[in-house]
Design a protein around this motif. Structure first.
Motif, PDB file in Angstrom:
ATOM      1  N   VAL A 136       0.847  -1.269   0.069  1.00 29.97           N
ATOM      2  CA  VAL A 136      -0.058   0.181  -0.172  1.00 29.97           C
ATOM      3  C   VAL A 136       0.936   1.232   0.000  1.00 29.97           C
ATOM      4  CG1 VAL A 136      -1.670   1.237   1.609  1.00 29.97           C
ATOM      5  CG2 VAL A 136      -2.086  -1.207   1.012  1.00 29.97           C
ATOM      6  N   VAL A 137       1.805   1.204   0.967  1.00 27.39           N
ATOM      7  CA  VAL A 137       2.901   2.290   0.929  1.00 27.39           C
ATOM      8  C   VAL A 137       3.474   2.874  -0.484  1.00 27.39           C
ATOM      9  CG1 VAL A 137       4.738   3.268   2.084  1.00 27.39           C
ATOM     10  CG2 VAL A 137       3.195   2.291   3.413  1.00 27.39           C
ATOM     11  N   HIS A 138       3.882   1.661  -1.098  1.00 25.27           N
ATOM     12  CA  HIS A 138       4.539   1.794  -2.414  1.00 25.27           C
ATOM     13  C   HIS A 138       3.732   2.343  -3.338  1.00 25.27           C
ATOM     14  CE1 HIS A 138       6.199  -0.041  -6.048  1.00 25.27           C
ATOM     15  NE2 HIS A 138       7.138   0.760  -5.839  1.00 25.27           N
ATOM     16  N   ASN A 139       2.365   1.633  -3.319  1.00 23.22           N
ATOM     17  CA  ASN A 139       1.481   2.315  -4.348  1.00 23.22           C
ATOM     18  C   ASN A 139       1.146   3.944  -4.068  1.00 23.22           C
ATOM     19  OD1 ASN A 139       1.070  -0.055  -5.929  1.00 23.22           O
ATOM     20  ND2 ASN A 139      -0.332  -0.667  -4.688  1.00 23.22           N
ATOM     21  N   THR A 140       0.974   4.050  -2.865  1.00 25.49           N
ATOM     22  CA  THR A 140       0.690   5.513  -2.538  1.00 25.49           C
ATOM     23  C   THR A 140       1.823   6.375  -2.861  1.00 25.49           C
ATOM     24  OG1 THR A 140      -0.506   4.615  -0.684  1.00 25.49           O
ATOM     25  CG2 THR A 140      -0.229   7.154  -0.632  1.00 25.49           C
ATOM     26  N   ALA A 141       3.096   5.812  -2.420  1.00 26.37           N
ATOM     27  CA  ALA A 141       4.315   6.677  -2.769  1.00 26.37           C
ATOM     28  C   ALA A 141       4.411   7.152  -4.537  1.00 26.37           C
ATOM     29  CB  ALA A 141       5.607   6.000  -2.379  1.00 26.37           C
ATOM     30  N   CYS A 146       6.508  10.595  -4.953  1.00 26.19           N
ATOM     31  CA  CYS A 146       7.314  10.679  -3.715  1.00 26.19           C
ATOM     32  C   CYS A 146       8.247   9.423  -3.628  1.00 26.19           C
ATOM     33  CB  CYS A 146       6.468  11.017  -2.506  1.00 26.19           C
ATOM     34  SG  CYS A 146       7.359  11.321  -0.973  1.00 26.19           S
ATOM     35  N   ASN A 147       9.330   9.384  -3.122  1.00 24.39           N
ATOM     36  CA  ASN A 147      10.136   8.122  -3.160  1.00 24.39           C
ATOM     37  C   ASN A 147      10.787   8.112  -1.863  1.00 24.39           C
ATOM     38  OD1 ASN A 147      12.270  10.071  -3.295  1.00 24.39           O
ATOM     39  ND2 ASN A 147      13.365   8.955  -4.770  1.00 24.39           N
ATOM     40  N   LYS A 261       3.820  14.410   1.724  1.00 23.59           N
ATOM     41  CA  LYS A 261       3.143  14.282   0.553  1.00 23.59           C
ATOM     42  C   LYS A 261       1.986  13.262   0.822  1.00 23.59           C
ATOM     43  CE  LYS A 261       4.492  16.615  -2.097  1.00 23.59           C
ATOM     44  NZ  LYS A 261       4.245  17.906  -2.139  1.00 23.59           N
ATOM     45  N   PHE A 262       2.126  12.223   1.640  1.00 22.51           N
ATOM     46  CA  PHE A 262       0.890  11.263   2.012  1.00 22.51           C
ATOM     47  C   PHE A 262       1.186  10.742   3.311  1.00 22.51           C
ATOM     48  CE2 PHE A 262       4.620   8.598   0.147  1.00 22.51           C
ATOM     49  CZ  PHE A 262       4.270   7.535   0.931  1.00 22.51           C
ATOM     50  N   ILE A 263       0.026  10.208   3.790  1.00 20.45           N
ATOM     51  CA  ILE A 263       0.170   9.248   5.121  1.00 20.45           C
ATOM     52  C   ILE A 263      -0.578   8.060   4.912  1.00 20.45           C
ATOM     53  CG2 ILE A 263      -1.646  10.559   5.958  1.00 20.45           C
ATOM     54  CD1 ILE A 263      -0.473  10.298   8.756  1.00 20.45           C
ATOM     55  N   CYS A 264      -0.012   6.974   5.424  1.00 20.53           N
ATOM     56  CA  CYS A 264      -0.782   5.643   5.462  1.00 20.53           C
ATOM     57  C   CYS A 264      -0.327   5.269   6.857  1.00 20.53           C
ATOM     58  CB  CYS A 264       0.225   4.652   4.561  1.00 20.53           C
ATOM     59  SG  CYS A 264       0.104   4.888   3.111  1.00 20.53           S
ATOM     60  N   LEU A 265      -1.736   5.293   7.545  1.00 21.91           N
ATOM     61  CA  LEU A 265      -1.853   4.950   8.944  1.00 21.91           C
ATOM     62  C   LEU A 265      -3.010   4.020   9.409  1.00 21.91           C
ATOM     63  CD1 LEU A 265      -0.906   6.368  11.790  1.00 21.91           C
ATOM     64  CD2 LEU A 265      -3.118   7.879  11.521  1.00 21.91           C
TER      65      LEU A 265
END
Length: 445
Positions: A136-141, A146-147, A261-265
């Motif tokens: 999920v984090v990889h896809n969202t990045a 954002c890398n 740039k994003f958050i996965c929580l």
């Protein structure tokens, strides 16, 4: 047509009406069952309906299968309301989102002999979580262009290790315990040693190695002062079960700083939330939105696992709840100050007698075991009602997903109020990882 924000507001408003009507049930802490005579607190129609009910039937009810037995309309209305207002916990997309393309074979993430490299030293539950979370984090990045990512409460670094070596992201782990950070660095070196046997020196030189920081966060502004590498000027925030207020703190940082740039929580330990962590949204702050410690604590229980045990008739060991409640009456009568004394978990077994349970409990509390036989005689009278203890606990647990949904939707609304996009997605198998929702928020590119 209602906007996403208006729909959530409407759901929250109705949810709090239900919660306010059943605060009395949410606050029936199982320890106090005999001390406060919880059974008598149930409506008479409920007591009559559940008095002789097998917990196995109650397990089916909790799973949404209403039996042919006549049940009180108030109870049926409650179950229907909870189902309609609760975020779904059923995982529809087993991959956790868009599947990443395969990596070249001469990499940590692509070599067939290194397929299980990132799961070494990782327990089953954590394997499940970090594999799906990393995807999920990889896809969202990628969607956020954002890398770089910061993982909070990184522990032994299992997730940042996967994000860096497998998904080629600049990854940093933030952990408060120095010992865990040191061990994480050792595991990084161990992984590289294994990988070097299978991939070329050129590929080894290109590896993005994770960074590990020791930091105890008390304010989201601390992140601005961190000396991050130049390659992490912009970053995504990752929190896999951050405890208590840490999750809200990360959300506040995401909202306030454009570099995030994003958050996965994935939330956790809601009982440890303070007014700084709940409520978060302006809308919920304007409602009668109080959630007691007991309601937040029950919201963190594993409802699917418990429900399955009831349905299978595997509830004999649930008598431990009755044991603890009977013990509570004994402790309170010895000294009211012993109310809710912390008795460390004592595992139940079929041959564990109440006397043995008490012996272990008093030993852990460093108290002398009562010698008056009448104390245990009355406790055994209490224990004949163990099914009632299980029933009341199960009725409370039926409300747990609603409380969790309110907390998560409040966080989601907090993000939406800032004009940012946000979604909540069930990703983990709830039978493995009960807190199975991932909140994903991004700044538009």
């Amino acid at each position: 047509m209602h906007s996403q924000e208006e729909t959530i507001q409407k759901s929250l408003k109705m949810s709090f009406k239900v919660i306010r009507a059943y605060d009395w049930l949410l606050d029936l802490y199982v320890l106090d069952f005999f001390v406060d005579d919880h059974w008598e607190k149930l409506p008479l129609s409920w007591r009559n309906a559940f008095y002789n009910m097998d917990p196995q039937i109650l397990g089916n009810i909790l799973d949404g299968k209403i039996p042919e037995t006549v049940l009180p309309l108030s109870f049926l209305a409650l179950m229907k309301s909870v189902k309609c207002l609760t975020l779904t916990r059923q995982v529809l997309d087993k991959s956790g989102g868009e599947k990443s393309k395969g990596s070249p074979s001469d990499t940590c993430g692509g070599h067939p002999r290194l397929a299980n490299l990132f799961l070494k030293h990782v327990k089953l539950k954590k394997r499940h979580e970090i594999s799906l979370m990393a995807e999920v984090v990889h896809n969202t990045a990628r969607q956020s262009d954002c890398n770089a990512v910061l993982d909070f409460g990184s522990g032994l670094g299992h997730l940042v290790r996967m994000l860096a070596y497998k998904y080629d992201l600049h990854a940093a782990g933030i952990e408060s315990q120095t010992q865990l950070t040191e061990e994480a660095r050792k595991l990084d070196l161990e992984l590289e040693y294994t990988a070097s046997k299978h991939i070329s020196s050129e590929s080894m030189d290109k590896l993005k190695r994770p960074t590990h920081f020791n930091l105890t966060l008390s304010s989201h502004k601390q992140l601005v002062e961190m000396a991050l590498p130049d390659c992490m000027e912009e970053y995504g925030l990752v929190g896999l079960h951050p405890c208590g207020n840490l999750g809200p703190l990360l959300l506040k940082h995401f909202i306030n700083f454009m570099k995030a740039k994003f958050i996965c929580l994935v939330g956790c330990c809601f009982m440890k939330l303070t007014p700084d962590g709940y409520p978060m949204s302006q809308y919920v702050k304007g409602l009668d939105s109080d959630l007691s410690y007991f309601s937040r604590e029950i919201s963190c229980h594993a409802i699917e696992v418990y429900c399955d045990r009831l349905k299978k008739g595997d509830y004999e060991d649930l008598k431990i709840h009755a044991y603890r409640a009977a013990l509570e009456r004994i402790l309170v009568e010895i000294d009211p100050k012993l109310k809710h004394a912390p008795v460390r978990s004592i595992k139940h077994s079929n041959n564990l007698t109440f006397e043995r349970y008490c012996s272990l409990a008093f030993e852990r509390l460093t108290l002398p075991l009562p010698k008056d036989p009448s104390v245990f005689a009355r406790a055994h009278v209490d224990l004949r009602q163990w099914r009632r203890v299980v029933i009341v606990y199960t009725l409370r647990l039926a409300l747990a997903p609603l409380v969790e949904s309110v907390i998560l939707l409040d966080r989601m609304l907090f993000v939406l109020e800032q004009g940012l996009s946000c979604e909540i997605r069930p990703v983990f198998d709830p039978k493995i990882s009960p807190r199975n929702h991932i909140m994903i928020a991004r700044r538009t590119i």
